[in-house]
Design an enzyme around this catalytic site. Structure first.
Site, PDB file in Angstrom:
ATOM      1  N   ASP A 157       0.887  -1.166  -0.020  1.00  0.00           N
ATOM      2  CA  ASP A 157      -0.121  -0.035   0.007  1.00  0.00           C
ATOM      3  C   ASP A 157       0.676   1.215  -0.047  1.00  0.00           C
ATOM      4  O   ASP A 157       0.499   2.394  -0.089  1.00  0.00           O
ATOM      5  CB  ASP A 157      -0.997  -0.035   1.255  1.00  0.00           C
ATOM      6  N   ASP A 347      -9.542  -7.457  12.186  1.00  0.00           N
ATOM      7  CA  ASP A 347      -9.287  -8.787  12.357  1.00  0.00           C
ATOM      8  C   ASP A 347     -10.486  -9.430  13.468  1.00  0.00           C
ATOM      9  O   ASP A 347     -11.045 -10.312  13.095  1.00  0.00           O
ATOM     10  CB  ASP A 347      -7.940  -9.129  13.172  1.00  0.00           C
TER      11      ASP A 347
END
Lengths: 751, 725
Positions: A157, A347
């Site tokens: 990224d 997560d």
């Protein structure tokens, strides 16, 4: 159970309660001593007895100690009561979660099995050092798994199209460099091992979750070659025909060779399994450990989570995704639309959603990745605040008590995961409570010394004993209190931010591998000086109160002891915020493994490696053979899989210690392949991480020893902090004096 | 002439002699020891000015001809005779003043009180002192200024006659059963039968009398007809009552109450007090009407007319709750001081007399430790008082709080909060005393000291709030029975109690009635709902008062009592208490009289857990024979005898001074109360704590084993689902 409930809440005259409380605690001691051969029964009995003591204390606090004695007293009293109730709730949920931790035996998959699923390894990265990503990718490329069933993706990224064309030319240049470097690494590793790919995207959206989801979409296009030729990958359509499983690795989480071998087999047995999570092993101390010097002596903070809590969660089908070092089933993940992204703890949110859909998870307690903790206290706080805010976001937006599909025990487990993060508020109230009385005279805890002895002390003693039993191997006594206290000051604004505006928190990447060239005072230190000052004020206040109010001796003693404990924690905090320098560029992990060392003259000695990093190795061997700086060595070692590793090294430092020759050596990098082999040796063997944990966990000490240890560290930290401050002041004075002298000389010369 | 003159002189002499011998018509003399008029036998009067008040009772039926107060005292030898005086005032009128002489520190003040100064009711006998140690200005609180009144050596001598007026029912409370009558009262109960029905009626009648006497002892006996020297209450049918009365005095035919002058040999004899006694008839044709009449008589709230007889058509029985009654404050309730009988009072001067509030708390209250009783005081204090002026609060002779009266401009407070730990309050009677200690602003020795501005006014709008308290009592506890009838009279209408009689002798019945009336006087509630029985087997769900001779007791109960060999012999060395361990504190006391039997003339009171119900109590009053039973019960009217009865067993030996009590810690300990909703577990925990603890720990182990087994199975399932092998 009804009788148990009755017994927990029924009123007893104080002398009887005293006998009951201490008899139950005595029974806990007996159970601890006598039931070692039946660990499950022993744990359950300790939990039952501890639960009884805790419920009796809470019923006493609820029904006997809450009175209106004035407005401010009432506010303080209620705050303390709520904080205690919160603490008790977390304690009870902790008992539930850890009732039967599930320690799984290693489950090795047969790698020759033709039915092995295909696996994609994702290494998402944003702004971390390229070298760090390279190490992780290199280690991933050497994972034991059929090459035709394995693909590795560096998900960058930091090199997105948008970044490479950033209006800021410096940013754009750095991004292009990064893009180029990582592309080269991928190509090199692909050439060496096959199946290593660089993947980026057009824009940075939805942080890490967006990065991974983008990869999930791209990879399932069945046009891998085409896609990789493109400068970026934007939605190629959701398809489930690519890698069956996804191993997600943070770019600083270097995998061991056996990570897939030890995890993939679970998916072959259970179609509904969506996750196998493994522990995060950190090679470097976190700021608390480094600044207090506890890294090699005591278990790290995260060991309690990975060494106990996740095992308990696994028992209740609730072990959850921790962002990295986890294998996930693509099909279930895609059913969820990829990783969830409503909160900044994508997560846990993803795991919650998949659990609520009826899918299973497994936790394997062997560490198989080696990562990095945040280096500075500030980075540590950034990381913890993100976790806190994320879990509170989940609590507010996807409350586990209300979400559909979860089983009751899963609700309790997720509730525990979420509400734990309110500890900052409770901890601050616990800090202020004795001061409310000693400094302001507020009656916030309405109990006599006798009642404290009958209710509070057995409860506290029982809770300490139970915590020691449940977590003692992985958590030093009062370290929870220490970690919570040091975070609480900064944690509270984050909590309120997430509480009042649950959609506002944004993902902040935890900075890693920062340079710490010299000691310095953390910019976050100021509040602790104020808190120490408040605590210190309590001492004369207590003496004054003893003199003025001899009838209140009991409560003065209780609050003074309490404030004294808080002061001890504050001293430790001062030690933590004085950041100690990190001498080595690369972290060296203490080891104790056999190696063979061959010197330039052909002589070979049996030696032990004493530390290890990708830059070098520490060696110790008999003093009969002497070595000197600059000597060239050949080091041969075997890993736990039986593979032999050979490296050339140069002695950088040689000294004698305890009758042994101790060498500090640097690996000689002959070419890129050498580096690849070093990475494989240093990071490839998961047994090394297990041994390190086991060694630290074996160093358990008793309660009083633990308190003495903490007290020693507290005063060490205090002295280091104040001497550091003094040094800074002297340095500033000298600097000022130098300026003054130079100006005087200039003036003199001018005149 | 001489003869006639001699005869006239002799006749005149005889008349004079007769008049001299007979005195005023119906004249009596009563000597009342002054310590019976005060709880404090030797009050101190301190400071430059102080006073003490005695309340002299004069019954409605008396006409006092004259009285004399004899008051010994001791004064300080540091006082100035010329400026120190003791003054006696009766109802505000000064009758005597005596110089307090430092050279003769012991003195006796005598005041002749004209009869017309003493009104029926309670008359104030105010003893004031003005004390000085110097001619100059002086410290009003100088410690050398004191006079002690020796009330135990003083007396009030009353010469009185009994008024002879036709009695009416309305006189019952004020004139007949008059609590101001200092003469110990005896009332004869004449019952048509001693069956269960008439025993209940008699219990109501006796309680009605005892309640009207308020706190005065009343000794009840049962006879077959009225006695000339006592008031009598007849209970039965109109025909039965008519058979005892003079002709023409027939009572009403339905449910009725009537009152008649006592017809007997003493009637009309002016020198006999018996001539003025009355017979009260509680009558009815059938059991319902008799019960109606008895209830009407027993309830003080029932209006009685100014007529000699009445028919009772109906009675509104008040709602009786578990913890109610005279002066009773219930947990979780707030009371105005005015509800406790307190009237707004101003306390003036440097050391004004304190104000007192007395009230009762249930005998089984138990404080957990942290509850507080909140006083919300409405009061005002004077201006220009020194800042160390205070209002001290003492609870049961223990200082518990103090309020600073330190506003020099004076102040008025509304709901000034004072929290007192509930544990400072006792089950039963409590006394809260508010004592102002007021200091003049200027108090130098040679300054004119102004004390007129020193005052505190406590308003009756002040409140006391009792918190929620546990009901939990360790039994046996005979002292609680004599405090408020606990547990038999809880609720105070005896609705959960059986009164069992061992035989149908009048003495046994009278003994039971005396005990019941005694308790009614304490609770303020008549026993409206006890059940009388001649079956002595305890019943589940009910407490039992068992009054019996030892011989008549069922064997099972007799065996439950301590054997003769374990009963202590009678002591005549005062009230003796012997604990379980064997009375080492009394080892030096030797009995001066060997008892004929183990019980002898003594009454044995034993309190124990009911054999029929572990949550119920059996109180046994047992003696060797019925007369001893009655004598023992009568002796219990003596407050000091009651106060000595405690623990599980008390032996009451009547004597001329009232009675002697030997109390023992005897019997199995048990507990009564409402600490949880599971009585079985309550009993287990409180009666066998070590067994309960062992069972609890065993239970924990069992629970742990079960949970370990259940979770272990789940663990296996979890492992087998994923792991190999």
């Amino acid at each position: 159970m009804a009788i148990f409930g009755y017994g927990s809440l029924a009123f007893l005259p104080l002398p009887w309660q005293t006998v009951l409380g201490w008899a139950v605690f005595g029974s806990m001691l007996l159970a601890k001593a006598l039931l070692k051969r039946s660990p499950d029964t022993q744990r359950m009995l300790l939990i039952v007895l501890g639960l009884f003591l805790t419920l009796r204390y809470w019923s006493f606090r609820t029904f006997d100690t809450l009175f209106y004695l004035g407005f401010l007293d009432c506010i303080g009293m209620l705050l303390l009561y709520l904080a205690e109730t919160y603490g008790i709730l977390v304690h009870l949920l902790g008992m539930f979660v850890n009732a039967m931790p599930l320690k799984r035996k290693p489950f090795s998959a047969d790698l020759s099995d033709p039915d092995l699923p295909t696996v994609d390894i994702y290494i998402p990265t944003y702004n971390e050092p390229e070298e760090m990503v390279a190490i992780t990718a290199t280690a991933a490329a050497q994972i034991q798994y059929p090459r035709e069933k394995l693909n590795i993706f560096i998900l960058d990224d930091g090199g997105t199209l948008a970044k490479r064309n950033d209006p800021d030319p410096e940013v754009a240049r750095a991004s292009r460099q990064r893009h180029e470097y990582l592309t080269n690494i991928a190509e090199f590793l692909s050439a060496e091992f096959g199946g290593v790919h660089y993947l980026t995207r057009e824009k940075n959206v939805h942080a890490k979750a967006g990065n991974i989801n983008n990869a999930l979409v791209c990879n399932c296009s069945n046009k891998l070659g085409t896609m990789l030729a493109k400068p970026s990958c934007v939605a190629y359509g959701l398809e489930a025909s690519c890698g069956d499983l996804i191993l997600i690795l943070d770019c600083d989480h270097v995998p061991a060779q056996d990570i897939l071998k030890n995890t993939v087999g679970y998916f072959m047995r259970d179609e509904k399994l969506f996750l196998v999570q493994t522990p995060h092993f950190f090679i470097n101390p976190d700021p608390v450990e480094r600044n207090l010097g506890t890294f090699q002596e005591k278990p790290s903070e995260n060991e309690m989570f990975y060494g106990a809590v996740q095992l308990g969660l696994d028992f209740w089908e609730s072990s959850f995704f921790c962002g990295s070092a986890a294998v996930m089933r693509r099909s279930h993940l895609m059913e969820n639309g990829g990783l969830a992204g409503e909160t900044i703890t994508e997560d846990a949110e993803t795991a919650l959603t998949l659990h609520s859909k009826g899918y299973n998870s497994v936790f394997v307690s062997e560490p198989m990745v080696c990562g990095l903790s945040p280096e500075t206290f500030g980075d540590f706080i950034v990381q913890r605040n993100r976790w806190a805010q994320g879990m509170i976001q989940i609590f507010m937006l996807k409350n586990p008590l209300l979400i559909k599909g979860l089983k009751p025990h899963q609700r309790l487990c997720y509730l525990n995961n979420c509400i734990f993060w309110f500890f900052g508020l409770a901890r601050m109230i616990f800090f202020l409570a004795p001061l409310m009385y000693l400094l302001l005279g507020l009656k916030v805890y309405n109990a006599t010394l006798g009642q404290v002895a009958a209710y509070a002390l057995p409860h506290l003693a029982g809770a300490i004993l139970l915590s020691d039993h449940l977590y003692g191997g992985v958590r030093h006594l009062f370290f929870s209190e220490l970690y919570e206290t040091v975070q609480s000051v900064f944690n509270i604004p984050a909590i309120f931010g997430a509480l009042f505006n649950p959609r506002s928190p944004t993902f902040r990447v935890t900075p890693k591998e920062r340079s710490l060239e010299h000691d310095f005072l953390s910019p976050l230190a100021v509040p602790f000086y104020f808190l120490v000052f408040l605590c210190a004020l309590a001492v004369p206040a207590a003496i004054l109160r003893l003199w003025l109010f001899p009838g209140q001796t009991g409560i003065i003693l209780i609050t003074s002891f309490w404030a004294g404990f808080n002061l001890l924690l504050m001293f430790l905090c001062l030690g933590i915020v004085w950041e100690r320098r990190q001498i080595r560029k690369k972290h060296r992990l203490p080891t104790d493994e056999p190696v063979q060392v061959t010197f330039g003259d052909g002589t070979t000695v049996e030696a032990r490696s004493i530390d290890l990093s990708e830059e070098g190795i520490g060696l110790a061997f008999s003093n009969e053979r002497q070595a000197a700086a600059g000597d060239a060595l050949l080091v041969r070692a075997r890993d736990s899989y039986g593979n032999e590793h050979r490296f050339r090294a140069e002695v950088v430092q040689a000294r004698t210690r305890n009758g042994k020759q101790v060498l500090g050596c640097r690996f000689i990098m002959e070419d890129e392949r050498t580096w690849v082999r070093i990475v494989r040796y240093v990071y490839g063997d998961s047994a090394r991480w297990s041994r390190f944990w086991a060694r630290r966990r074996s160093r358990r000490i008793g309660m009083w020893g633990g308190i003495a240890y903490l007290a020693g560290k507290a005063f060490e930290g205090l002295i280091r902090n104040f001497s550091g401050i003094m040094a800074i002041m002297v340095s500033h004075l000298l600097h000022g004096f130098g300026l003054f002298r130079r100006r005087s000389e200039k003036t003199r010369m001018a005149t | 002439m001489t003869t006639r003159r001699f005869t006239r002189i002799a006749f005149s002499a005889l008349v004079l002699l007769f008049l001299a011998l007979s005195g005023p018509a119906g004249a009596e003399q009563l000597r009342i020891p002054l310590n019976r008029l005060s709880a404090d036998p030797a009050p101190d009067l301190r400071g430059t000015e102080a006073s003490f008040t005695l309340k002299a009772p004069v019954p409605e039926r008396w006409e006092v001809q004259s009285a004399r107060l004899v008051l010994p005292y001791v004064n300080s030898s540091a006082m100035l005779r010329e400026r120190s005086r003791l003054i006696i005032r009766v109802n505000g009128i000064p009758l005597a003043q005596i110089a307090l002489d430092p050279d003769s520190t012991k003195g006796e003040a005598v005041a002749d009180i004209p009869g017309d100064l003493l009104e029926p009711g309670y008359n104030d006998l105010l003893i004031q002192v003005a004390q000085a140690y110097t001619y100059d200005c002086q410290d009003p609180a100088a410690p050398e200024l004191w006079t002690t009144l020796l009330l135990d050596k003083g007396e009030l001598v009353l010469d009185y006659s009994v008024k002879r007026v036709p009695p009416v029912l309305a006189d019952l409370a004020d004139a007949i059963f008059d609590p101001r009558n200092p003469i110990p009262a005896k009332v004869v109960l004449v019952l048509e039968s001693l069956d269960e029905e008439h025993m209940l009626l008699a219990a109501l009648a006796a309680s009605g009398v005892a309640l009207r006497y308020e706190y005065r002892p009343v000794r009840f006996i049962i006879t077959d007809k009225p006695l000339p020297d006592s008031d009598a209450v007849v209970v039965g049918s109109p025909a039965f009552a008519a058979s005892l009365l003079a002709s023409g005095d027939e009572p009403p035919q339905g449910a009725g109450l009537s009152i008649r002058p006592l017809a007997g040999p003493g009637q009309g004899n002016a020198t006999s007090p018996g001539a003025e006694h009355v017979v009260v008839c509680i009558t009815g044709q059938d059991p319902e009407s008799r019960l109606l009449a008895a209830k009407a008589f027993s309830l003080l709230s029932f209006p009685l007319p100014e007529t000699p007889s009445m028919s009772v058509e109906g009675v509104n029985t008040p709602e009786i709750s578990g913890y109610s009654g005279k002066d009773m404050l219930r947990p979780e309730a707030e009371y105005l001081f005015s509800e406790l009988g307190f009237e707004t009072t101003t306390m003036r001067g440097a050391r004004p007399a304190p104000v007192e509030l007395t009230f009762r708390l249930p005998s089984d209250i138990h404080s957990r430790g942290n509850e507080v009783v909140r006083l919300s005081l409405d009061f005002a204090h004077g201006s220009a008082m020194r800042s160390d002026s205070v209002l001290d609060l003492r609870l049961n002779d223990r200082s518990v709080a103090s309020i600073a009266l330190n506003d020099p401009k004076g102040a008025r407070y509304k709901a000034y909060g004072v929290d007192i730990p509930a544990g400072f309050f006792k089950p039963g009677f409590n006394k809260l005393v508010l004592t102002p200690v007021l200091t003049p602003l200027h108090s130098d020795e040679c300054t004119f000291i102004q004390t007129g501005n020193l005052f505190v006014t406590l308003f009756d709008t002040s409140t006391i709030k009792i918190p929620a308290l546990e009901h939990w009592a360790t039994m046996p506890m005979l002292q609680a029975f004599f405090m408020d009838g606990f547990p038999l009279a809880t609720p105070p209408d005896w609705q959960e109690t059986v009164v069992a009689l061992g035989d149908d002798s009048p003495e046994t019945a009278a003994a039971a009635l005396n005990l019941i009336a005694m308790v009614a006087q304490k609770t303020g509630v008549p026993p409206l709902r006890p059940r009388f029985s001649y079956n002595m087997d305890p019943e589940p769900g009910l407490d039992m008062l068992l009054v019996s001779t030892r011989g008549a007791l069922p064997e099972s109960l007799r065996d439950g009592l301590p054997p003769d060999s374990e009963l202590p012999q009678a002591f005549h060395a005062g009230h003796v208490s012997i604990d379980d361990a064997g009375a080492d504190t009394n080892a030096g006391i030797t009995p001066d009289k060997a008892s004929p039997g183990a019980l002898g003339d003594r009454l044995l009171l034993a309190q124990l857990r009911s054999p029929a119900d572990p949550d119920r109590t059996l109180l046994m009053a047992v003696a060797e024979n019925s007369p001893a039973l009655l004598e023992g019960a009568l002796a219990l009217w003596n407050p000091s005898v009651q106060g000595s009865c405690k623990w599980g067993l008390s032996l009451v030996e009547p004597d001329a001074e009232g009675g002697t009590v030997t109390a023992l810690k005897w019997g199995e300990t048990y507990h009564l109360g409402q600490t949880s909703g599971i009585p079985f577990l309550n009993r287990l925990v409180y009666d066998r704590p070590w067994l309960a603890l062992g069972l609890a720990l065993g239970g924990f182990l069992l629970l742990a084993l079960v949970l370990a087994r259940l979770l272990g199975r789940r663990k296996k399932r979890r492992l087998s689902a994923h792991d190999q092998g």
